[in-house]
Motif scaffolding. Structure first.
Motif, PDB file in Angstrom:
ATOM      1  N   VAL A  20       0.774  -1.299   0.019  1.00  0.00           N
ATOM      2  CA  VAL A  20       0.118   0.133   0.118  1.00  0.00           C
ATOM      3  C   VAL A  20       0.917   1.189   0.047  1.00  0.00           C
ATOM      4  N   HIS A  21       0.485   2.391  -0.937  1.00  0.00           N
ATOM      5  CA  HIS A  21       1.457   3.456  -0.926  1.00  0.00           C
ATOM      6  C   HIS A  21       0.863   4.307   0.311  1.00  0.00           C
ATOM      7  N   PRO A  22       1.898   4.526   1.102  1.00  0.00           N
ATOM      8  CA  PRO A  22       1.282   5.068   2.489  1.00  0.00           C
ATOM      9  C   PRO A  22       0.692   6.341   2.364  1.00  0.00           C
ATOM     10  N   VAL A  23       1.182   7.219   1.340  1.00  0.00           N
ATOM     11  CA  VAL A  23       0.603   8.736   1.399  1.00  0.00           C
ATOM     12  C   VAL A  23      -0.541   8.661   0.581  1.00  0.00           C
ATOM     13  N   ALA A  24      -0.668   7.980  -0.509  1.00  0.00           N
ATOM     14  CA  ALA A  24      -2.059   7.721  -1.055  1.00  0.00           C
ATOM     15  C   ALA A  24      -3.176   7.136  -0.350  1.00  0.00           C
ATOM     16  N   ASP A  25      -2.576   6.188   0.623  1.00  0.00           N
ATOM     17  CA  ASP A  25      -3.543   5.425   1.434  1.00  0.00           C
ATOM     18  C   ASP A  25      -4.340   6.507   2.628  1.00  0.00           C
TER      19      ASP A  25
END
Length: 380
Positions: A20-25
């Motif tokens: 999971v992409h942390p900032v996008a999530d």
């Protein structure tokens, strides 16, 4: 798609390692739960953010500093389909995405980058690249705030022209043909809830049986509203349905809709699996029996009904809502009444739903009085 322990869902973005992409999530979770947006909205935004991150990876750019190259991103969107292959370019070539789709992607990307700047995951100058930032000091004095408080405004720098495409209303004859083409009481009720109650598809598929109050006096339900009506309530739904407006509203029901509800409830009793569900509209004829009808299934139903009815054009469910607004206006309803019945925030939101009939426009012209001097001159 990610399901949280409460049962609610939202859509997120994975990187090349399927993490999971942390900032996008964080951005998408904030949209879903912090701003109370629909699950389908997070899906659309996740798709746009994923395209942006894919483009950054393909071109070797750091997403945190790729904003100055949004023009190249737009060009990539226009000529690179979902499978990543390059399509033919040049005069007459069909683009991979139209202007409307590209603009939707850009909205998601701007939201994502703005979130990253706000949370210090991207440099502040990114906002000056994706937005024209100004304050009201360059506006005429007549439109500035009287309290002299300085306010700022932003306008997106990257936006493609989209031709206006007004949604037409479904004609009464087309609604009748769709109703006749229905093969079940449930499908007839769906058509009537859209065309005679003006519900959005997400509102209709999220209805519970407890939202229906069909007695002349509904005091037994703890409801002070008299007459048959239903309540549109915004709440999480397991079928992805979502009421667009945050404000609950009451919609009166006429005898035709009440009659259709009665016939449908009799039909529903023949499906034992439906007894445990409080959702009003459930699957009665295909698996999983008793599960709530999804918004996508309503679109499929209308596609089949249009073919079965032999209509000369495709009628979308939202065109029935436009028909409801237009019929209210033709019957003499005031704009504020139409606004409340449609669940709009302002009267201006209701105006595109008003499609005057040819007969009403003729009556409007005929009501204009003719000066007596003109009639006397015509007589001579």
């Amino acid at each position: 798609m990610i399901r949280v322990p409460s049962g609610s869902r939202y859509w997120s973005v994975l990187d090349d390692e399927l993490q999971v992409h942390p900032v996008a999530d964080r951005f998408l979770r904030e949209m879903r739960f912090g701003k109370d947006r629909a699950e389908s909205t997070t899906k659309a935004y996740a798709s746009g953010v994923a395209l942006f991150l894919r483009w950054c990876g393909c071109t070797g750019r750091d997403w945190q500093e790729a904003a100055p190259f949004m023009g190249l991103f737009i060009l990539w969107l226009r000529h690179t389909p979902a499978d990543g292959r390059q399509i033919a370019t040049g005069p007459g070539a069909n683009p991979a995405r139209g202007n409307s789709r590209i603009n939707k992607v850009l909205v998601a990307v701007r939201g994502f980058l703005s979130f990253a700047v706000l949370h210090r995951e991207a440099p502040a100058w990114v906002l000056t690249v994706i937005y024209d930032v100004g304050d009201e000091r360059d506006l005429p004095a007549e439109v500035q705030h009287e309290n002299a408080k300085l306010t700022h405004r932003m306008r997106a720098q990257h936006h493609l022209h989209e031709p206006e495409t007004a949604i037409d209303r479904a004609a009464d004859e087309e609604i009748v043909a769709l109703t006749v083409a229905c093969r079940s009481a449930r499908d007839r009720l769906i058509v009537l809830l859209l065309s005679r109650a003006g519900l959005r598809v997400g509102e209709m598929t999220g209805l519970r049986r407890s939202d229906l109050h069909l007695l002349p006096n509904n005091g037994a339900f703890g409801c002070a509203i008299e007459g048959a009506h239903l309540h549109v309530v915004r709440r999480p739904n397991i079928n992805g349905a979502w009421a667009k407006s945050r404000r609950d509203r009451t919609v009166p029901l006429d005898f035709l809709v009440v009659w259709a509800i009665d016939l449908y409830l009799l039909e529903r009793q023949e499906c034992p699996a439906a007894a445990v569900s409080d959702y009003l509209l459930v699957n009665l004829f295909r698996a999983p029996l008793g599960s709530p009808v999804t918004p996508g299934a309503v679109n499929e139903l209308f596609s089949a009904l249009c073919t079965r009815a032999g209509l000369s054009r495709a009628i979308a469910p939202h065109m029935c809502r436009h028909a409801f607004g237009s019929n209210l206006a033709d019957a003499g309803a005031l704009l504020d009444e139409i606004q409340d019945l449609l669940g709009h925030r302002s009267p201006e939101s209701s105006r595109p739903y008003l499609h005057p009939s040819a007969a009403r426009m003729r009556d409007a012209v005929d009501r204009v009085p003719v000066p007596r001097s003109l009639t006397e001159g015509a007589g001579r």
